[in-house]
Design a protein around this motif. Sequence first.
Motif, PDB file in Angstrom:
ATOM      1  N   PHE A   1       0.824  -1.203   0.000  1.00  0.00           N
ATOM      2  CA  PHE A   1       0.000   0.000   0.000  1.00  0.00           C
ATOM      3  C   PHE A   1       0.866   1.263   0.000  1.00  0.00           C
ATOM      4  N   VAL A   2       1.918   1.264   0.807  1.00  0.00           N
ATOM      5  CA  VAL A   2       2.813   2.436   0.853  1.00  0.00           C
ATOM      6  C   VAL A   2       3.507   2.619  -0.492  1.00  0.00           C
ATOM      7  N   LEU A   3       3.999   1.529  -1.073  1.00  0.00           N
ATOM      8  CA  LEU A   3       4.681   1.613  -2.361  1.00  0.00           C
ATOM      9  C   LEU A   3       3.752   2.152  -3.446  1.00  0.00           C
ATOM     10  N   SER A   4       2.480   1.746  -3.417  1.00  0.00           N
ATOM     11  CA  SER A   4       1.534   2.225  -4.434  1.00  0.00           C
ATOM     12  C   SER A   4       1.346   3.731  -4.341  1.00  0.00           C
ATOM     13  N   ILE A   5       1.423   4.283  -3.130  1.00  0.00           N
ATOM     14  CA  ILE A   5       1.314   5.735  -2.965  1.00  0.00           C
ATOM     15  C   ILE A   5       2.569   6.419  -3.495  1.00  0.00           C
ATOM     16  N   ILE A   6       3.729   5.841  -3.199  1.00  0.00           N
ATOM     17  CA  ILE A   6       5.003   6.436  -3.620  1.00  0.00           C
ATOM     18  C   ILE A   6       5.108   6.521  -5.135  1.00  0.00           C
ATOM     19  N   VAL A   7       4.651   5.479  -5.829  1.00  0.00           N
ATOM     20  CA  VAL A   7       4.756   5.452  -7.296  1.00  0.00           C
ATOM     21  C   VAL A   7       3.568   6.146  -7.966  1.00  0.00           C
ATOM     22  N   ARG A   8       2.695   6.765  -7.157  1.00  0.00           N
ATOM     23  CA  ARG A   8       1.552   7.541  -7.653  1.00  0.00           C
ATOM     24  C   ARG A   8       0.487   6.691  -8.324  1.00  0.00           C
ATOM     25  N   TRP A   9       0.379   5.446  -7.879  1.00  0.00           N
ATOM     26  CA  TRP A   9      -0.718   4.581  -8.305  1.00  0.00           C
ATOM     27  C   TRP A   9      -1.382   4.015  -7.046  1.00  0.00           C
TER      28      TRP A   9
END
Length: 226
Positions: free
Chosen positions: A114-122
């Motif tokens: 979930f955190v990674l999806s926010i970082i990559v803007r998806w």
Amino acid sequence: MGSGPTGRDETEDAPAPTILEQMGGVPGLIYSTLPILVFVPVNAWFGLSAAIIGALATAGAILVYRLIRRDNITPAVSGFIGVAICAYIAHRTGDAKGYFRLGIWTMLVYAAVFVLSIIVRWPLVGVVWSLVNSAGTAWRKHRPTLIAYDLATGVWAVVFIARYLVQNGLYDTGHTGWLAAARIGMGWPLTIVAVLATVWLVRRADRDEERFADETGIDENDRSQR
């Protein structure tokens, strides 16, 4: 395939199931805690082997009950498989706290995704919502909508991180009883809170996106093709 007087397939107007409904609703969330409520006291009174049998029997009984009622059995099947894996880990480690190991690491993986999806803007909530509703990816071009999905995704990330930190600490110190209490207390109650927050943020994002589409002249067909 049945169709109404207008010739349209009635299933076209059927609303997509909510996140909570896909998890079996509130009863499904409550059912998921029953194997734990059986496992811990049975382990304390009769030992690990009896606790494993009790948890598996409880999960199996829930599955049969939902089959008889003709409910959606997907949550019950996945729940039974999860209990079986947890029971296997506890059996292999020879320690009751091993029953909770899979769930703890699963929370860490979920949090990272979930955190990674926010970082990559998806943001994952936006991606899933768009897939379910065939809405395309035009929402990523509208900053307020993207931020709303970021926040919704962030809510779930915080829930998973909190679960991992608390439960992993209890696991490391061997507090199996408190670990079970934390699993239940941070389970469906926090899930319901996260679902409500997600629904509010997603609805807000939808309204913002509709206004954005009206302002830019992008209709629903254009959005679904992007």
